[in-house]
Design an enzyme around this catalytic site. Sequence first.
Site, PDB file in Angstrom:
ATOM      1  N   LYS A   1      11.480  -3.983   3.777  1.00 30.27           N
ATOM      2  CA  LYS A   1      11.847  -5.029   4.745  1.00 30.27           C
ATOM      3  C   LYS A   1      12.187  -6.330   4.018  1.00 30.27           C
ATOM      4  CE  LYS A   1       9.132  -2.868   8.385  1.00 30.27           C
ATOM      5  NZ  LYS A   1       7.934  -2.842   9.238  1.00 30.27           N
TER       6      LYS A   1
ATOM      7  N   ASP B   1       8.899  -7.686  16.103  1.00 31.98           N
ATOM      8  CA  ASP B   1       8.589  -6.254  16.172  1.00 31.98           C
ATOM      9  C   ASP B   1       8.597  -5.772  17.625  1.00 31.98           C
ATOM     10  OD1 ASP B   1       8.240  -4.543  14.046  1.00 31.98           O
ATOM     11  OD2 ASP B   1       6.232  -5.278  13.554  1.00 31.98           O
TER      12      ASP B   1
ATOM     13  N   GLN C   1       2.252  -5.611   9.707  1.00 29.71           N
ATOM     14  CA  GLN C   1       2.499  -4.199   9.427  1.00 29.71           C
ATOM     15  C   GLN C   1       1.328  -3.359   9.945  1.00 29.71           C
ATOM     16  OE1 GLN C   1       5.371  -3.033   8.226  1.00 29.71           O
ATOM     17  NE2 GLN C   1       4.670  -0.925   8.344  1.00 29.71           N
TER      18      GLN C   1
HETATM   19  N1  GUN Z   1       4.185   0.770  11.221  1.00 29.65           N
HETATM   20  C1  GUN Z   1       5.010   1.799  11.463  1.00 29.65           C
HETATM   21  N2  GUN Z   1       6.176   1.359  11.976  1.00 29.65           N
HETATM   22  C2  GUN Z   1       6.069   0.022  12.080  1.00 29.65           C
HETATM   23  C3  GUN Z   1       6.942  -0.996  12.547  1.00 29.65           C
HETATM   24  O1  GUN Z   1       8.077  -0.764  12.993  1.00 29.65           O
HETATM   25  N3  GUN Z   1       6.468  -2.266  12.484  1.00 29.65           N
HETATM   26  C4  GUN Z   1       5.228  -2.543  12.008  1.00 29.65           C
HETATM   27  N4  GUN Z   1       4.828  -3.812  12.006  1.00 29.65           N
HETATM   28  N5  GUN Z   1       4.390  -1.629  11.586  1.00 29.65           N
HETATM   29  C5  GUN Z   1       4.813  -0.348  11.607  1.00 29.65           C
END
Ligand code: GUN
Length: 283
Positions: A51, A118, A95
């Site tokens: 990311k 998110d 996350q």
């Molecule tokens: N864990 C698995 N997929 C995601 C996501 O799209 N965003 C976040 N913050 N954590 C995750």
Amino acid sequence: MKLLDGIKLSNEIKIDIKRQVQALKKHDITPGLAVIIVGDDTASMTYVNMKSKACDTVGIYSIVHKMPANINEQKIIDTINMMNNNDNIDGILVQLPLPNNIDESKVIQAINPQKDVDGFHPFNIGSISLKLDGFIPATPYGVIKLLKQYKIELKGKNVCIVGASNIVGKPLMSLFLNEYATVQICHIYTKNLKQHTLNADILCVAVGKINLITSDMIKEDVIVVDIGINKNEQGKLVGDVDFDDVSKKCEYISPVPGGVGPMTIAMLLDNTIKSAKKRKKDE
Ligand code: GUN
């Protein structure tokens, strides 16, 4: 069989985002994303690195707050509040998963919904189910974008979603419903999964189980979206669908890797830009 190519589309989206970032920078706005990661789960670290790298590529400023697994919940919330009040930060992402001792929903609810890129805050989840403007979680958003790119009609289609998680299955259900598809959502307690998958025109699978879907579970010419991410015994990245078997029978399939994964990152960047543009309007 044709591939739903998430690499190609995500690259096109990233080129467009880069152009939008350059335009914002002319107004002295550099979009900013804050990422919080707790503990040292290897997969989570990999996703966070991907990311931040994607942010660098398109010119979005990103900062990663790395915290130890034994940190107390309030410290995470304090960091979120700091980011909520930081005018240079447009998006905040925690996350997941978080360590077991931390209340995930309390942490998510500490994020200002206007910075929740998110789309996991109840405000944003509620907004999409009511078809109101809000942040759409990146993975379901990426799935719909990918299907639309290939001009796949959603209205009136029978969609079967396997996996009812808060971050993929449930918001994806709302998005399909908003497109007037007929949606069936299956989960761990669903009896006779095959009976449901056989009815699907579009089958989306987000469970985390290698080879869960085989060709006997689908009808001819179905569209298969594989959202699973698993490592097989050889350490190779694979989805939830038995690709070699299913690809002989379906019309379209998204590969793993190279399908939904890159789309997730592109849509996170898209949400961050959307938030930064609001900053411009508020000036
Ligand atoms: N864990 C698995 N997929 C995601 C996501 O799209 N965003 C976040 N913050 N954590 C995750």
